[in-house]
Design an enzyme around this catalytic site. Structure first.
Site, PDB file in Angstrom:
ATOM      1  N   GLU A 420       0.820  -1.211   0.000  1.00 16.38           N
ATOM      2  CA  GLU A 420       0.000   0.000   0.000  1.00 16.38           C
ATOM      3  C   GLU A 420       0.858   1.268   0.000  1.00 16.38           C
ATOM      4  O   GLU A 420       0.618   2.182  -0.779  1.00 16.38           O
ATOM      5  CB  GLU A 420      -0.936  -0.012   1.217  1.00 16.38           C
ATOM      6  N   THR A 551     -12.026   7.713 -13.282  1.00 14.98           N
ATOM      7  CA  THR A 551     -11.090   7.258 -12.256  1.00 14.98           C
ATOM      8  C   THR A 551     -11.544   5.954 -11.617  1.00 14.98           C
ATOM      9  O   THR A 551     -10.749   5.264 -10.987  1.00 14.98           O
ATOM     10  CB  THR A 551     -10.904   8.354 -11.182  1.00 14.98           C
TER      11      THR A 551
END
Length: 559
Positions: A420, A551
Site C-alpha cells: 500500500e 477514475t
C-alpha cells in the site's frame, strides 16, 4: 416598360431573385431546414496505430481466465451479499460502507457489459431499476465516492447501451430510461454538496435535509492523523473529480447545470489565484469557504491524484468544450512539474544496485517526503495517455520509467503483489530522506530491494494494472501483458477465497504465512478485473480512440 428601358438590367435582376428564392424553397423541402454541413474532427489517435501480428491483438485463454474471476466474484456476492455494498470474502458475510445502495451491483455493471456477462448484467439492471431509492440515505453521503462509484457507473452504462455495446435484448429501452432517471435523481441529490462560497464541495451531504455538511466525528476517529482546520477542507482530488461524470449526465439528461456545478467545483484549482511555487502543482488540502490552501502539500498521490487525471481526460473526452485547451495546458504543467520536482531516483544499496524512479511529495516548507502509495501507480498510465495524446514521447518514456518501478514493487514481494505505501532513499540532488528505516525488517528490505515498506497491505487496488493497460494499448510492448498476467496469477494465488477475493494483510510475508483481511471493495470488480480483461482482449475492445475511462474505470464515449 419605360422603367425597363431606362434600366435594362432590372428585369434580369428580378428574374434572378425569383429563381434563387424558388430554388431555396425547393432545396429546403428536399434537404431539410439546415443546409449547413459541419465536418466532424477525427479524434486524435492515442492507441498504437499498427500491431505487428494478429496473435498480439488478443489472448483468449487469459481473457477467459479473468472473466472466470469476475464470475466467481459475482456468483458469491449474489448468493451471500446481494443488495449490500460489499461481501466479506473470508467469512461469507456482508457489510455496507457506501450507504447500502448496493455499491457492488452498480459499480460492476460496466465491467459485466465489457466482459459480455449478460445474464449477470440483467440481474444487476433489474435491481437498479426496481430496488434502489437514491432519494433517501440513512447515513451522510460522501459526494466523491458516490459520484465515482454510483453516478459514474449509471451514466456510463447508459453510454454503453446507446453506443451498441450492450445488445438491445439485454437491456430494454424502458430500462435504459429508468437507469438514466436513477442517475438524474442521484445527481440532483448531490447538488447541495456544491453549495459553498467557492463551489468546492462539502465533505458530506445530508440527504434528509438536502444540505452539505462537514465530516462526521467517526472520520476523525478512523484517521486521527488528519489535521483539524477551522472550516472543512478538501483535497484537490475531491474538488476535481466530478466533472467527467456530471458532464456526461448533463448531456444525457439535457441539463447543463450538472456540468456547471462540477466546473465551478474545480475552477479554484484550474484557475488558481494563489502562487504556485511549482507551476501546475496545486497545494492541498483546500478551505472550502475561502479556497485558500491549508496543508500545502504537493504531489500526485492519495488526495490529489484524480484531479490531475481528469485534466487530460476531459480535454480528450470533449476537445471542443470551452475550456478543454486550458485543462490540457494545466495537465502539461503538472506533468512537467511531476518530472522536475516530485519524481526521485532511489539510491542503490549493497544488495540492490539498480536505481528506480518513484514519486514523492513536497511539504509546505519545501521538505521532500520520500513516500509513495499504490494509488500513485496510476500516474505512469496517465502520463503515457497524455503523452500519446499530445505527441510528447518524453512523457511516454517518463511513464514507462515509473511503471518499471511499480513493477519492481510487485516482483520484489514474495507474493508477487505490491504494498500500500513504501519509502526509499533518494539519490536526487536536494532530496533528503524524511523517512528512514525503523526496524530490522525495513533495513533488510532497503538493502535487498532498494525500498522499505510502510503499510504492507494489498487492498485489491487497480492502479498498477490500470497503468499496464495504458502501457500495452499505447506501446504494444509484450512485456506489459506478461506483467499483467503475473499480477493476475498472484491475485489468484494470494487473494482468492471460496467467497470471492480478499485483501492481504502483509504482502511481504511468505506465502505459507499469508493472512487475509475479511474485506473487499467494489473497485475490485469495477476496475481491477476490467483492466486485466482489457489487456488480454482484442485491442479494439473499448478502444482508447473511442472511450475515456473515469477514475473508477467507467467508460464514456469521446465527443
Amino acid at each position: 416598360m419605360r422603367s425597363f428601358r431606362r434600366n435594362p438590367n432590372l428585369p434580369f435582376k428580378v428574374l434572378c431573385a425569383v429563381f434563387i428564392i424558388a430554388f431555396y424553397f425547393i432545396y429546403s423541402s428536399v434537404a431539410g431546414p439546415d443546409i449547413r454541413v459541419r465536418k466532424q474532427k477525427k479524434p486524435s489517435p492515442i492507441q498504437l496505430a499498427s500491431w505487428k501480428n494478429v496473435t498480439s491483438r488478443s489472448e483468449p485463454y487469459k481473457a477467459d481466465r479473468v472473466k472466470d474471476a469476475m464470475r466467481h466474484t459475482f456468483r458469491n456476492y449474489k448468493s451471500r451479499a446481494w443488495g449490500y455494498d460489499n461481501i466479506k470474502p473470508v467469512s461469507g458475510g456482508f457489510d455496507n460502507s457506501r450507504n447500502g445502495w448496493g455499491a457492488f451491483i452498480v459499480d460492476t455493471t460496466t465491467t459485466l457489459a465489457t466482459l459480455g456477462l449478460w445474464n449477470e448484467l440483467k440481474m444487476e439492471v433489474d435491481y437498479i431499476t426496481k430496488e434502489i431509492d437514491f432519494s433517501t440515505a440513512e447515513e451522510l453521503v460522501d459526494p466523491f465516492e458516490t459520484t465515482i462509484r454510483y453516478l459514474g457507473a449509471l451514466v456510463s452504462l447508459v453510454e454503453l447501451i446507446d453506443n451498441g455495446v450492450v445488445p438491445e435484448d439485454v437491456i430494454s429501452g424502458t430500462q435504459r430510461n429508468s437507469i438514466l432517471a436513477q442517475a438524474v435523481t442521484l445527481g440532483n441529490k448531490l447538488v447541495p454538496a456544491f453549495d459553498t462560497p467557492t463551489g468546492i464541495p462539502w465533505p458530506r451531504v445530508d440527504f434528509s435535509k438536502d444540505k452539505g455538511v462537514a465530516d462526521p466525528p467517526e472520520v476523525a476517529k478512523l484517521h486521527p492523523e488528519k489535521t483539524k482546520y477551522k472550516n472543512p477542507a478538501m483535497g484537490p482530488a475531491r474538488a476535481g473529480t466530478a466533472i467527467l461524470e456530471n458532464y456526461i449526465l448533463g448531456k444525457l439528461s439535457k441539463n447543463d447545470n450538472f456540468h456547471a456545478y462540477s466546473l465551478r467545483s474545480w475552477a479554484p484549482l484550474v484557475w488558481n489565484k494563489y502562487i504556485e511555487s511549482m507551476p501546475g502543482l496545486v497545494d492541498g488540502p483546500i478551505d472550502i469557504n475561502t479556497g485558500a490552501p491549508l496543508g500545502k502539500f504537493k504531489h500526485w498521490d492519495t488526495g490529489h491524484d484524480s484531479y490531475y487525471e481528469y485534466l487530460i481526460k476531459f480535454s480528450v473526452l470533449a476537445p471542443r468544450e470551452r475550456y478543454s485547451k486550458t485543462y490540457q495546458s494545466r495537465w502539461l504543467e503538472a506533468a512537467l512539474a511531476l518530472r522536475h520536482n516530485i519524481s526521485s531516483k532511489s539510491t542503490h544499496t549493497e544488495n540492490h544496485m539498480m536505481q528506480h524512479l518513484y514519486l514523492g511529495q513536497v511539504h509546505e516548507n519545501g521538505e521532500y517526503l520520500n513516500k509513495m502509495g499504490h494509488l500513485a501507480c496510476f500516474a505512469p498510465g496517465n502520463l503515457m495517455y497524455g503523452g500519446s495524446h499530445l505527441k510528447r514521447p518524453d512523457l511516454i518514456h517518463l511513464g514507462q520509467a515509473l511503471l518499471e518501478s511499480c513493477h519492481h514493487l510487485y516482483s520484489s514481494s514474495p507474493n508477487g503483489i505490491g504494498p500500500e505505501t513504501f519509502h526509499w532513499v533518494p539519490s536526487t540532488l536536494g532530496q533528503k530522506s524524511h523517512f528512514k528505516p525503523s526496524s530490522p525488517r525495513q533495513e533488510y528490505e532497503l538493502s535487498h530491494y532498494g525500498f522499505f515498506v510502510a503499510d504492507p497491505k494489498y487492498k485489491l487496488r487497480p492502479e498498477y494494472v490500470e497503468s499496464l493497460f495504458y502501457a500495452w494499448r499505447i506501446t504494444g510492448e509484450e512485456r506489459y501483458r506478461e506483467w499483467a498476467w503475473d499480477a493476475f496469477m498472484a491475485f489468484e494465488r494470494a487473494c482468492k477465497t471460496p467467497y470471492g477475493y480478499a485483501m492481504v494483510k502483509d504482502v511481504m510475508e511468505q506465502p505459507e504465512d499469508l493472512e487475509l483481511l475479511d474485506e473487499s471493495e467494489s473497485f475490485w470488480g469495477a476496475e481491477t478485473l476490467k483492466y486485466l480483461y482489457l489487456i488480454f482482449a482484442d485491442v479494439d475492445v473499448m478502444s482508447l480512440e473511442e472511450w475515456v475511462f473515469s477514475t473508477e474505470g467507467h467508460p464514456f464515449r469521446r465527443r
